[in-house]
Design an enzyme around this catalytic site. Structure first.
Site, mmCIF file in Angstrom:
data_model
loop_
_atom_site.group_PDB
_atom_site.id
_atom_site.type_symbol
_atom_site.label_atom_id
_atom_site.label_comp_id
_atom_site.label_asym_id
_atom_site.label_seq_id
_atom_site.Cartn_x
_atom_site.Cartn_y
_atom_site.Cartn_z
ATOM 1 N N GLY A 74 46.247 40.050 48.318
ATOM 2 C CA GLY A 74 46.346 39.189 49.499
ATOM 3 C C GLY A 74 44.990 38.688 49.962
ATOM 4 O O GLY A 74 44.832 37.522 50.338
ATOM 5 N N CYS A 75 44.003 39.547 49.929
ATOM 6 C CA CYS A 75 42.651 39.190 50.385
ATOM 7 C C CYS A 75 42.018 38.166 49.450
ATOM 8 O O CYS A 75 41.311 37.260 49.891
ATOM 9 C CB CYS A 75 41.784 40.439 50.508
ATOM 10 S SG CYS A 75 42.461 41.629 51.702
ATOM 11 N N THR A 76 42.280 38.296 48.167
ATOM 12 C CA THR A 76 41.763 37.339 47.191
ATOM 13 C C THR A 76 42.421 35.977 47.392
ATOM 14 O O THR A 76 41.739 34.946 47.407
ATOM 15 C CB THR A 76 41.987 37.855 45.750
ATOM 16 O OG1 THR A 76 41.309 39.109 45.614
ATOM 17 C CG2 THR A 76 41.470 36.873 44.716
ATOM 18 N N ALA B 92 40.871 34.382 50.565
ATOM 19 C CA ALA B 92 39.484 33.947 50.344
ATOM 20 C C ALA B 92 39.421 32.711 49.447
ATOM 21 O O ALA B 92 38.661 31.778 49.707
ATOM 22 C CB ALA B 92 38.668 35.086 49.736
#
Length: 159
Positions: free
Chosen positions: A46-48, A51
């Site tokens: 999710g963070c990738t 970003a």
């Protein structure tokens, strides 16, 4: 109970190192829009996604005078690896002590597989050039979020 800054309130001041160990302060960003987004951990799915989506729209945000700042507990060294691996063009701030994350109410009780723990709740704050919270997203789903932030910024800048 966690205190999450709301639209119309002054944005909490901060001074936190970025991926290159340069101090970034809200005061230094006066006169420009700031997208301050909190995420749990570099290089997780999710963070990738989040970003990479912010990076994809980086030029659109820049044209509107906005600076994108991602915040997680990861170190600058880990941020650098994440930036290089995914060719990110955004600035990532390190907040290992959760000082900035707590100031914005993003350090919260979370639940996973029946266990409760404190962690970073994915949240985003759109801060106006005069350092007022223009919009807050306290519970973010990564996919499509960067576009939603850009749309909100476009509405506010065009006003």
């Amino acid at each position: 109970m966690t205190n999450i800054p709301q639209a119309g309130q002054p944005a909490p001041e901060f001074s936190t190192p970025d991926q290159n160990d340069n101090q970034v302060t809200l005061g230094d960003l006066s006169g420009q829009w700031v997208i301050l987004y909190f995420y749990p951990k570099d290089d997780t799915p999710g963070c990738t996604t989040e970003a990479k989506d912010f990076t994809e729209l980086y030029q659109d945000f820049s044209e509107l005078g906005a600076k994108i700042l991602g915040v997680s507990p990861d170190s600058g060294k880990i941020h650098c690896k994440f930036i290089n691996k995914h060719n990110l063009s955004i600035t990532l701030l390190s907040d290992p002590e959760h000082i900035l994350t707590e100031a914005y109410g993003a350090w919260r009780l979370k639940k996973f597989m029946g266990k409760e723990y404190m962690g970073v709740a994915r949240s985003t704050f759109l801060i106006s050039p005069d350092k007022i919270i223009a919009h807050a997203w306290p519970n973010v789903k990564a996919k499509g979020h960067a576009q939603a932030v850009l749309t909100k910024l476009q509405e506010l800048v065009v006003k």
